[in-house]
Motif scaffolding. Sequence first.
Motif, short mmCIF file in Angstrom:
data_model
loop_
_atom_site.label_atom_id
_atom_site.label_comp_id
_atom_site.label_asym_id
_atom_site.label_seq_id
_atom_site.Cartn_x
_atom_site.Cartn_y
_atom_site.Cartn_z
N GLY A 67 0.85 -1.19 0.00
CA GLY A 67 0.00 0.00 0.00
C GLY A 67 0.88 1.23 0.00
O GLY A 67 2.02 1.20 0.47
N PRO A 68 0.38 2.33 -0.52
CA PRO A 68 1.20 3.54 -0.64
C PRO A 68 1.46 4.20 0.71
O PRO A 68 0.64 4.11 1.63
N SER A 69 2.62 4.83 0.83
CA SER A 69 2.89 5.65 1.99
C SER A 69 2.03 6.91 1.88
O SER A 69 1.92 7.50 0.82
N ALA A 70 1.43 7.31 2.98
CA ALA A 70 0.51 8.44 2.90
C ALA A 70 0.22 9.01 4.28
O ALA A 70 0.22 8.29 5.28
N TRP A 71 -0.05 10.31 4.29
CA TRP A 71 -0.60 10.97 5.46
C TRP A 71 -2.12 10.90 5.38
O TRP A 71 -2.69 11.03 4.29
N THR A 72 -2.76 10.72 6.53
CA THR A 72 -4.22 10.72 6.62
C THR A 72 -4.65 11.84 7.56
O THR A 72 -4.05 12.01 8.63
N VAL A 73 -5.66 12.59 7.16
CA VAL A 73 -6.24 13.64 7.99
C VAL A 73 -7.54 13.12 8.59
O VAL A 73 -8.38 12.55 7.88
N TYR A 74 -7.69 13.30 9.92
CA TYR A 74 -8.88 12.85 10.63
C TYR A 74 -9.69 14.06 11.09
O TYR A 74 -9.12 15.07 11.52
N PHE A 75 -11.02 13.93 11.03
CA PHE A 75 -11.92 15.01 11.39
C PHE A 75 -12.74 14.63 12.62
O PHE A 75 -13.23 13.50 12.73
N ARG A 76 -12.88 15.59 13.51
CA ARG A 76 -13.63 15.34 14.73
C ARG A 76 -15.11 15.13 14.43
O ARG A 76 -15.70 15.85 13.60
N CYS A 77 -15.72 14.18 15.10
CA CYS A 77 -17.15 13.96 14.97
C CYS A 77 -17.70 13.51 16.31
O CYS A 77 -16.98 12.97 17.15
N ALA A 78 -18.99 13.73 16.51
CA ALA A 78 -19.63 13.35 17.77
C ALA A 78 -20.02 11.88 17.78
O ALA A 78 -20.14 11.27 18.85
N ASP A 79 -20.21 11.28 16.59
CA ASP A 79 -20.68 9.90 16.50
C ASP A 79 -20.09 9.30 15.23
O ASP A 79 -20.55 9.58 14.12
N ALA A 80 -19.06 8.48 15.39
CA ALA A 80 -18.36 7.93 14.22
C ALA A 80 -19.26 7.02 13.39
O ALA A 80 -19.20 7.04 12.15
N ARG A 81 -20.12 6.24 14.03
CA ARG A 81 -20.98 5.33 13.26
C ARG A 81 -22.00 6.12 12.44
O ARG A 81 -22.23 5.82 11.26
N ALA A 82 -22.60 7.13 13.04
CA ALA A 82 -23.57 7.93 12.30
C ALA A 82 -22.90 8.69 11.16
O ALA A 82 -23.46 8.83 10.07
#
Length: 265
Positions: A67-82
């Motif tokens: 798999g490629p080397s990569a940076w991932t950006v994560y975003f805040r959420c109140a409910d990951a499943r929703a």
Amino acid sequence: MLTTRFADGAPNWTDVTVPDPGAARSFYGGLFGWEFRSAGPDADGYGFFLLDGRITAGAMPAPADGGPSAWTVYFRCADARATAQAAEEAHGRVLVAPVDVLGQGHTALLADRAGAPFGLWQPGRRQGLDAAGEPGSLCWVELYTPDLAAAAAFYHRVLGLETSAVPLPDGTYTCVHPADGGQDAMFGGVVPLGDDPVAARTGPYWLPYFAVADADTTEARAVELGGGILLPVTEVPDVGRVARLTDPSGARFAVLEPAPRRQPG
């Protein structure tokens, strides 16, 4: 510009996946002064980059099947499943379903409707990064995408984000911010895919920017450490000096030397 006053919809984490974690530690340690700390024996090799004892990013080894080397950006959420369900309903994909991370929070990996991967972080004991918006830490993000309007609609539906056009000498720049924060909470931009020749070949992606005191020195140091240059240091009026770089494994990131703040009057 990002701060650690994280709002729902704003980036609150970033990490890099690389085939050689040791080489990544040497590169980013030499570039930003980061130190590495393992997340523990149950974390499958995951660990944290720290600056002055504060977490600025995460790092993990690439899976055995590559798999490629990569940076991932994560975003805040109140409910990951929703939020993951909302992404599917908006014609995105769930790449890794939401999962609890040792009580620290819930994470998931998604792809938007154009295929750009991004992450979610639903805070538990950990809200997000310990540092943001200062030298050596995450300060901005950009989405490179083939359809700005479709991307804006997707992220509005999934994360509640709003966009606004900022005039530049050669056109306009589409900024993005949480709906509740207004334009003062801008944390990133949406950019045509064609503005990055590499992205035009490899596909849409989110690019993290790290603040630095001197973009020219950082660019030169990145090359000395085995990294590459995608965009040489470039002056952006009223923004600062930016450069797009790669680490030795090819993971893309950018640096920003912010322009001095204008004094009132």
